[in-house]
Write a protein that holds these residues in place. Structure first.
Motif, PDB file in Angstrom:
ATOM      1  N   UNK A 104      -5.745  -2.091 -41.420  1.00  0.00           N
ATOM      2  CA  UNK A 104      -7.102  -1.729 -41.039  1.00  0.00           C
ATOM      3  C   UNK A 104      -7.079  -0.551 -40.054  1.00  0.00           C
ATOM      4  N   UNK A 105      -6.080  -0.552 -39.165  1.00  0.00           N
ATOM      5  CA  UNK A 105      -5.876   0.554 -38.233  1.00  0.00           C
ATOM      6  C   UNK A 105      -4.657   1.327 -38.721  1.00  0.00           C
ATOM      7  N   UNK A 106      -4.805   2.632 -38.862  1.00  0.00           N
ATOM      8  CA  UNK A 106      -3.737   3.433 -39.465  1.00  0.00           C
ATOM      9  C   UNK A 106      -2.398   3.243 -38.748  1.00  0.00           C
ATOM     10  N   UNK A 107      -1.317   3.177 -39.521  1.00  0.00           N
ATOM     11  CA  UNK A 107      -0.010   2.890 -38.939  1.00  0.00           C
ATOM     12  C   UNK A 107       1.048   3.872 -39.432  1.00  0.00           C
ATOM     13  N   UNK A 108       0.666   5.138 -39.606  1.00  0.00           N
ATOM     14  CA  UNK A 108       1.637   6.144 -40.013  1.00  0.00           C
ATOM     15  C   UNK A 108       2.544   6.485 -38.835  1.00  0.00           C
ATOM     16  N   UNK A 109       3.682   7.086 -39.155  1.00  0.00           N
ATOM     17  CA  UNK A 109       4.610   7.533 -38.118  1.00  0.00           C
ATOM     18  C   UNK A 109       4.186   8.941 -37.690  1.00  0.00           C
ATOM     19  N   UNK A 110       3.541   9.019 -36.524  1.00  0.00           N
ATOM     20  CA  UNK A 110       2.835  10.235 -36.117  1.00  0.00           C
ATOM     21  C   UNK A 110       3.740  11.451 -35.991  1.00  0.00           C
ATOM     22  N   UNK A 111       4.993  11.261 -35.567  1.00  0.00           N
ATOM     23  CA  UNK A 111       5.873  12.409 -35.300  1.00  0.00           C
ATOM     24  C   UNK A 111       6.718  12.819 -36.502  1.00  0.00           C
ATOM     25  N   UNK A 112       6.572  12.094 -37.584  1.00  0.00           N
ATOM     26  CA  UNK A 112       7.255  12.473 -38.822  1.00  0.00           C
ATOM     27  C   UNK A 112       6.287  13.254 -39.701  1.00  0.00           C
ATOM     28  N   UNK A 113       6.838  14.063 -40.590  1.00  0.00           N
ATOM     29  CA  UNK A 113       5.984  14.810 -41.505  1.00  0.00           C
ATOM     30  C   UNK A 113       5.366  13.855 -42.528  1.00  0.00           C
ATOM     31  N   UNK A 114       4.364  14.358 -43.214  1.00  0.00           N
ATOM     32  CA  UNK A 114       3.732  13.589 -44.282  1.00  0.00           C
ATOM     33  C   UNK A 114       4.777  13.170 -45.317  1.00  0.00           C
ATOM     34  N   UNK A 115       5.622  14.122 -45.724  1.00  0.00           N
ATOM     35  CA  UNK A 115       6.656  13.823 -46.720  1.00  0.00           C
ATOM     36  C   UNK A 115       7.642  12.779 -46.216  1.00  0.00           C
ATOM     37  N   UNK A 116       8.002  12.846 -44.947  1.00  0.00           N
ATOM     38  CA  UNK A 116       8.956  11.883 -44.384  1.00  0.00           C
ATOM     39  C   UNK A 116       8.359  10.472 -44.337  1.00  0.00           C
ATOM     40  N   UNK A 117       7.067  10.390 -44.046  1.00  0.00           N
ATOM     41  CA  UNK A 117       6.391   9.092 -44.073  1.00  0.00           C
ATOM     42  C   UNK A 117       6.466   8.471 -45.465  1.00  0.00           C
ATOM     43  N   UNK A 118       6.159   9.273 -46.470  1.00  0.00           N
ATOM     44  CA  UNK A 118       6.191   8.762 -47.845  1.00  0.00           C
ATOM     45  C   UNK A 118       7.614   8.414 -48.250  1.00  0.00           C
ATOM     46  N   UNK A 119       8.582   9.222 -47.807  1.00  0.00           N
ATOM     47  CA  UNK A 119       9.987   8.968 -48.156  1.00  0.00           C
ATOM     48  C   UNK A 119      10.441   7.609 -47.649  1.00  0.00           C
ATOM     49  N   UNK A 120      10.031   7.242 -46.440  1.00  0.00           N
ATOM     50  CA  UNK A 120      10.415   5.940 -45.890  1.00  0.00           C
ATOM     51  C   UNK A 120       9.931   4.808 -46.787  1.00  0.00           C
ATOM     52  N   UNK A 121       8.705   4.948 -47.296  1.00  0.00           N
ATOM     53  CA  UNK A 121       8.165   3.921 -48.183  1.00  0.00           C
ATOM     54  C   UNK A 121       8.823   3.975 -49.555  1.00  0.00           C
ATOM     55  N   UNK A 122       9.063   5.188 -50.064  1.00  0.00           N
ATOM     56  CA  UNK A 122       9.603   5.358 -51.414  1.00  0.00           C
ATOM     57  C   UNK A 122      11.011   4.807 -51.542  1.00  0.00           C
ATOM     58  N   UNK A 123      11.784   4.845 -50.442  1.00  0.00           N
ATOM     59  CA  UNK A 123      13.188   4.414 -50.519  1.00  0.00           C
ATOM     60  C   UNK A 123      13.340   2.924 -50.804  1.00  0.00           C
ATOM     61  N   UNK A 124      12.252   2.178 -50.666  1.00  0.00           N
ATOM     62  CA  UNK A 124      12.317   0.754 -51.003  1.00  0.00           C
ATOM     63  C   UNK A 124      12.429   0.550 -52.501  1.00  0.00           C
ATOM     64  N   UNK A 125      11.964   1.547 -53.283  1.00  0.00           N
ATOM     65  CA  UNK A 125      11.953   1.397 -54.741  1.00  0.00           C
ATOM     66  C   UNK A 125      12.698   2.506 -55.473  1.00  0.00           C
TER      67      UNK A 125
END
Length: 240
Positions: free
Chosen positions: A84-105
């Motif tokens: 409900x409250x955004x929980x992105x990693x503020x100091x990482x780039x947009x691509x790095x945020x997605x990469x962290x999630x993508x590496x699970x799959x």
């Protein structure tokens, strides 16, 4: 049935936040969860996702009892949850945020392909190298959805996803959700009733920690109980 709860309850210091909820979500459905502030929606979703331990009851995912599984184990089974409250990693780039999630799959070179694909889908391809903390709030919400999609979930839970989105972005969001529904089951906790009524195949209404009503958008619109408890107040009543 992809997701079911039976008698799911949660008490906080004697306060009954959720009481005896039975809930079923079939595969392939877009299902909305609505209700006034304090109705128990976010607590219910917290128990479904494994971030809140229930006081009583069970959670079943694709027939497996996952009531005692921690959140990360549920993610491995194919459940993704945006907060409900955004929980992105503020100091990482947009691509790095997605990469962290993508590496699970995804692995190796697949990760870059997943990043490009999901950022294109949510409308952020030109923000790839920008720090996530510098994004407007609405774009942070879209980034969080991208991170959810990158996990290739079987169940995608979106908590207040349109909060902070401009009108044009909401139109894009609706197109995105209809597209995602071809590959994942979606549970949508949303305050924007126009979005709910346009997207959801079925709607569950909560009030005072319990299920007040469930049905199609037409049935929910016509329900006198729902009108009195929720829709009668304001068509865009906030979720909580």
């Amino acid at each position: 049935m992809l997701l079911s709860t039976r008698g799911l309850s949660k008490q906080f210091a004697g306060l009954r936040a959720v009481e005896g909820v039975d809930f079923d979500l079939p595969k392939g459905e877009i299902h909305a969860l609505i209700g006034p502030n304090g109705a128990g929606k976010t607590t219910l979703v917290g128990m479904i996702s494994g971030r809140i331990a229930p006081t009583a009851g069970r959670v079943l995912f694709d027939g497996q009892d996952i009531t005692r599984l921690p959140a990360h184990r549920r993610m491995r089974l194919g459940m993704a949850y945006t907060f409900q409250i955004t929980s992105v990693f503020a100091r990482l780039s947009v691509a790095e945020n997605v990469a962290l999630a993508a590496r699970r799959r995804a692995h190796g070179g697949q990760v870059n392909a997943v990043i490009d694909e999901v950022l294109e889908r949510v409308g952020l391809p030109d923000r790839k190298d920008q720090e996530a903390g510098d994004l407007a709030y609405g774009h942070q919400r879209l980034l969080e959805i991208a991170m959810g999609i990158a996990q290739r979930p079987r169940l995608l839970i979106l908590d207040e996803p349109t909060q902070g989105l401009a009108e044009g972005e909401i139109e894009g969001f609706k197109i995105l959700i209809r597209d995602l529904a071809q590959e994942a089951t979606i549970l949508l906790i949303e305050h924007n009733m126009h979005v709910v009524m346009e997207l959801a195949g079925r709607i569950t209404v909560m009030n005072f920690g319990a299920v007040l009503a469930e049905g199609t958008p037409e049935q929910i619109r016509a329900s006198r109980e729902v009108q009195a408890a929720y829709l009668g107040g304001t068509s865009d009543a906030a979720a909580g």
